[in-house]
Write a protein that holds these residues in place. Structure first.
Motif, PDB file in Angstrom:
ATOM      1  N   ILE A   4     -24.683  -2.647   8.693  1.00 27.61           N
ATOM      2  CA  ILE A   4     -24.750  -2.660  10.377  1.00 27.61           C
ATOM      3  C   ILE A   4     -24.531  -3.705  11.686  1.00 27.61           C
ATOM      4  N   GLU A   5     -24.524  -5.330  10.954  1.00 27.41           N
ATOM      5  CA  GLU A   5     -24.038  -6.367  11.782  1.00 27.41           C
ATOM      6  C   GLU A   5     -22.284  -6.015  11.716  1.00 27.41           C
ATOM      7  N   LYS A   6     -21.844  -5.554  10.639  1.00 30.82           N
ATOM      8  CA  LYS A   6     -20.233  -6.024  10.962  1.00 30.82           C
ATOM      9  C   LYS A   6     -19.961  -4.922  11.616  1.00 30.82           C
ATOM     10  N   ALA A   7     -20.634  -3.228  11.155  1.00 31.92           N
ATOM     11  CA  ALA A   7     -20.136  -3.091  12.909  1.00 31.92           C
ATOM     12  C   ALA A   7     -20.077  -2.453  14.146  1.00 31.92           C
ATOM     13  N   ILE A   8     -21.306  -3.212  14.735  1.00 31.81           N
ATOM     14  CA  ILE A   8     -21.309  -3.899  15.390  1.00 31.81           C
ATOM     15  C   ILE A   8     -20.015  -5.187  16.321  1.00 31.81           C
ATOM     16  N   ARG A   9     -20.490  -6.172  15.189  1.00 32.19           N
ATOM     17  CA  ARG A   9     -19.814  -7.281  15.201  1.00 32.19           C
ATOM     18  C   ARG A   9     -18.332  -6.407  15.707  1.00 32.19           C
ATOM     19  N   ASN A  10     -17.674  -6.680  14.622  1.00 29.17           N
ATOM     20  CA  ASN A  10     -16.277  -5.144  15.263  1.00 29.17           C
ATOM     21  C   ASN A  10     -16.383  -5.353  16.654  1.00 29.17           C
ATOM     22  N   ALA A  11     -17.066  -3.930  16.718  1.00 26.79           N
ATOM     23  CA  ALA A  11     -16.707  -3.039  18.167  1.00 26.79           C
ATOM     24  C   ALA A  11     -16.741  -4.097  19.551  1.00 26.79           C
ATOM     25  N   LEU A  12     -17.892  -5.018  19.353  1.00 25.54           N
ATOM     26  CA  LEU A  12     -17.602  -5.965  19.825  1.00 25.54           C
ATOM     27  C   LEU A  12     -16.153  -6.991  20.656  1.00 25.54           C
ATOM     28  N   GLU A  13     -15.508  -7.600  19.169  1.00 27.27           N
ATOM     29  CA  GLU A  13     -14.156  -7.696  19.178  1.00 27.27           C
ATOM     30  C   GLU A  13     -13.261  -7.354  20.286  1.00 27.27           C
ATOM     31  N   LYS A  14     -13.802  -5.963  20.607  1.00 26.19           N
ATOM     32  CA  LYS A  14     -12.487  -4.663  21.071  1.00 26.19           C
ATOM     33  C   LYS A  14     -13.039  -4.541  22.491  1.00 26.19           C
ATOM     34  N   GLY A  15     -13.716  -5.852  22.728  1.00 27.58           N
ATOM     35  CA  GLY A  15     -14.051  -5.986  24.435  1.00 27.58           C
ATOM     36  C   GLY A  15     -13.993  -7.574  24.861  1.00 27.58           C
ATOM     37  N   GLU A  58     -32.926  -5.275  15.444  1.00 26.40           N
ATOM     38  CA  GLU A  58     -33.280  -6.596  14.640  1.00 26.40           C
ATOM     39  C   GLU A  58     -31.547  -7.617  14.322  1.00 26.40           C
ATOM     40  N   LYS A  59     -31.299  -6.225  14.112  1.00 30.15           N
ATOM     41  CA  LYS A  59     -29.391  -6.935  14.240  1.00 30.15           C
ATOM     42  C   LYS A  59     -28.927  -7.144  15.325  1.00 30.15           C
ATOM     43  N   ILE A  60     -29.512  -6.333  16.588  1.00 31.97           N
ATOM     44  CA  ILE A  60     -29.389  -6.363  18.104  1.00 31.97           C
ATOM     45  C   ILE A  60     -30.002  -7.534  18.497  1.00 31.97           C
ATOM     46  N   THR A  61     -30.735  -7.965  17.728  1.00 26.44           N
ATOM     47  CA  THR A  61     -31.681  -9.171  18.609  1.00 26.44           C
ATOM     48  C   THR A  61     -31.387 -10.385  18.431  1.00 26.44           C
ATOM     49  N   GLU A  62     -30.518 -10.102  17.120  1.00 28.55           N
ATOM     50  CA  GLU A  62     -29.749 -11.304  16.113  1.00 28.55           C
ATOM     51  C   GLU A  62     -28.709 -11.899  16.764  1.00 28.55           C
ATOM     52  N   ILE A  63     -28.216 -10.762  17.517  1.00 26.14           N
ATOM     53  CA  ILE A  63     -26.211 -10.791  17.998  1.00 26.14           C
ATOM     54  C   ILE A  63     -26.596 -11.027  19.357  1.00 26.14           C
ATOM     55  N   PRO A 122     -33.630 -13.083  22.021  1.00 20.96           N
ATOM     56  CA  PRO A 122     -34.300 -11.733  23.378  1.00 20.96           C
ATOM     57  C   PRO A 122     -35.363 -10.777  22.849  1.00 20.96           C
ATOM     58  N   VAL A 123     -35.300  -9.957  23.598  1.00 22.11           N
ATOM     59  CA  VAL A 123     -36.690  -9.239  23.416  1.00 22.11           C
ATOM     60  C   VAL A 123     -35.510  -7.648  23.556  1.00 22.11           C
ATOM     61  N   VAL A 124     -34.870  -7.379  22.174  1.00 24.68           N
ATOM     62  CA  VAL A 124     -34.177  -5.690  22.633  1.00 24.68           C
ATOM     63  C   VAL A 124     -34.806  -4.835  23.079  1.00 24.68           C
ATOM     64  N   PRO A 125     -35.244  -3.840  23.861  1.00 24.02           N
ATOM     65  CA  PRO A 125     -35.650  -2.705  23.590  1.00 24.02           C
ATOM     66  C   PRO A 125     -35.161  -1.684  22.680  1.00 24.02           C
TER      67      PRO A 125
END
Length: 380
Positions: A4-15, A58-63, A122-125
């Motif tokens: 999960i974390e790897k997929a989100i971080r890969n997407a963030l690296e594209k922008g 939880e991963k979004i909150t951590e990132i 942060p508190v991520v809804p």
């Protein structure tokens, strides 16, 4: 790093990951990818879906915590430590009177040896996915087969308890199915007379052994069925096809035998097929076939096996233009008996005589059979 974390971080690296609006679109895209994965797998339970969604949150909150500014450490000092440089202390702040107050100092740049900078998570809804995510890179929540990782979340205790409650239902279903099968079996057993008592059983003398065993034999019902062996109606108008008193209309191949003999049962023709399985042929005159054309006829072969040698005979017919009778097989015993078969003849002129070929031993063991008579009658 999990999938999960790897997929989100890969997407963030594209922008531009520093752009909060871009990060929010990435997070929404992650939830949308999860929803698509759940819809494609209807076997996932509600509990597992909730745990997967919480794992992404939880991963979004951590990132997201990595993009928040550090909060400086704030300490209260009553007395400055001895030997402390003057540049590190802030001036005292007076509030309204001359009463001495504790000095407040702020650590502007703590040394590297101090405690690490504190962060505020942060508190991520629970971000719901948008129908369209313009500008957000696609996120693949699937895990490559080579990675060895898995995004499956093991069922928690609640799910285990739910599965535990399903077991009694399965046991009940299997029990009902088994009882139904037993009931059906008992019903058919009763219908077929398996449970008949000895008083209900048929104690009549056994009938003559069945002898018809044709390769193309099909049991017939109704008035057109031929009589059982040994039960031919003597009131029929029989037409003689063969009699041992006139053996001239019999043809035996070189390795077969046909000999007229007589004993207490009367005259008969003893035939014995050769090792090649060749049959002895009995002529059926053209005049007889002309009478049978267009009719339903029953043929009767009266025969018995040689003493002490039960056998199986096979019968084939060749009636020329009127066709044949198919191959028939009969088990012939020690008692003189009648072996019947019926033929529906087409309504046409035969054009020539026909034959009935009898093989005395279907198993090719050299057994002989005694032929007393061959005759035919026309069914009304």
């Amino acid at each position: 790093m999990d999938a999960i974390e790897k997929a989100i971080r890969n997407a963030l690296e594209k922008g531009n990951a520093e752009d909060r609006a871009f990060r929010e679109r990435v997070y929404r895209s992650a939830f949308a990818a999860l929803d698509r994965a759940l819809q494609a797998n209807p076997g996932v339970t509600v509990e597992v879906a909730i745990k997967r969604r919480k794992a992404i949150q939880e991963k979004i909150t951590e990132i997201e915590s990595e993009f928040l500014p550090a909060v400086p450490n704030v300490g209260l000092e009553v007395d400055a430590p001895a030997g402390e440089p003057a540049a590190t202390a802030a001036p005292a702040i007076e509030i309204g009177d001359k009463t001495p107050s504790p000095a407040v100092t702020v650590d502007v740049a703590p040394p590297a040896s101090d405690a690490p900078r504190s962060r505020v998570l942060p508190v991520v809804p629970d971000i719901m996915p948008d129908a369209t995510l313009p500008g957000a890179p696609a996120i693949d929540m699937s895990v490559p087969a080579s990675s060895g990782a898995a995004t499956e979340v093991a069922p928690d205790r609640d799910e285990q308890r739910i599965r535990g409650r399903r077991l009694p239902l399965t046991a009940i279903f299997l029990t009902v199915t088994l009882l139904a099968a037993v009931g059906i079996g008992v019903f058919f057993a009763i219908q077929t007379g398996v449970f008949k008592t000895a008083a209900q059983l048929d104690t009549a003398p056994p009938e003559a052994p069945p002898t018809v065993e044709g390769d193309d034999f099909t049991p017939a019902d109704g008035a057109n069925a031929p009589a059982k062996p040994g039960a031919a109606d003597q009131s029929r108008n029989w037409i003689n096809v063969f009699s041992p008193t006139d053996p001239t209309h019999v043809a035996a191949p070189s390795d077969a035998k046909a000999e007229v003999m007589k004993d207490d049962s009367g005259p008969f023709l003893r035939i014995q097929s050769g090792a090649s399985g060749s049959a002895v042929a009995f002529d059926v005159g053209q005049g007889v076939l002309e009478k049978l054309a267009g009719k339903h006829a029953v043929f009767d072969i009266i025969a018995r096996a040689e003493d002490g040698k039960d056998t199986q005979i096979s019968v084939d017919c060749n009636f020329g233009e009127l066709g044949d009778c198919g191959r028939k097989r009969y088990a012939v015993g020690q008692q003189r008996n009648e072996y019947l078969f019926d033929v529906q003849f087409p309504d046409k002129h035969p054009g020539s005589a026909g034959t009935i070929a009898v093989n005395s031993d279907f198993d090719k063991q050299g057994k002989a059979v005694n032929i007393y008579e061959i005759r035919v009658s026309i069914e009304p």
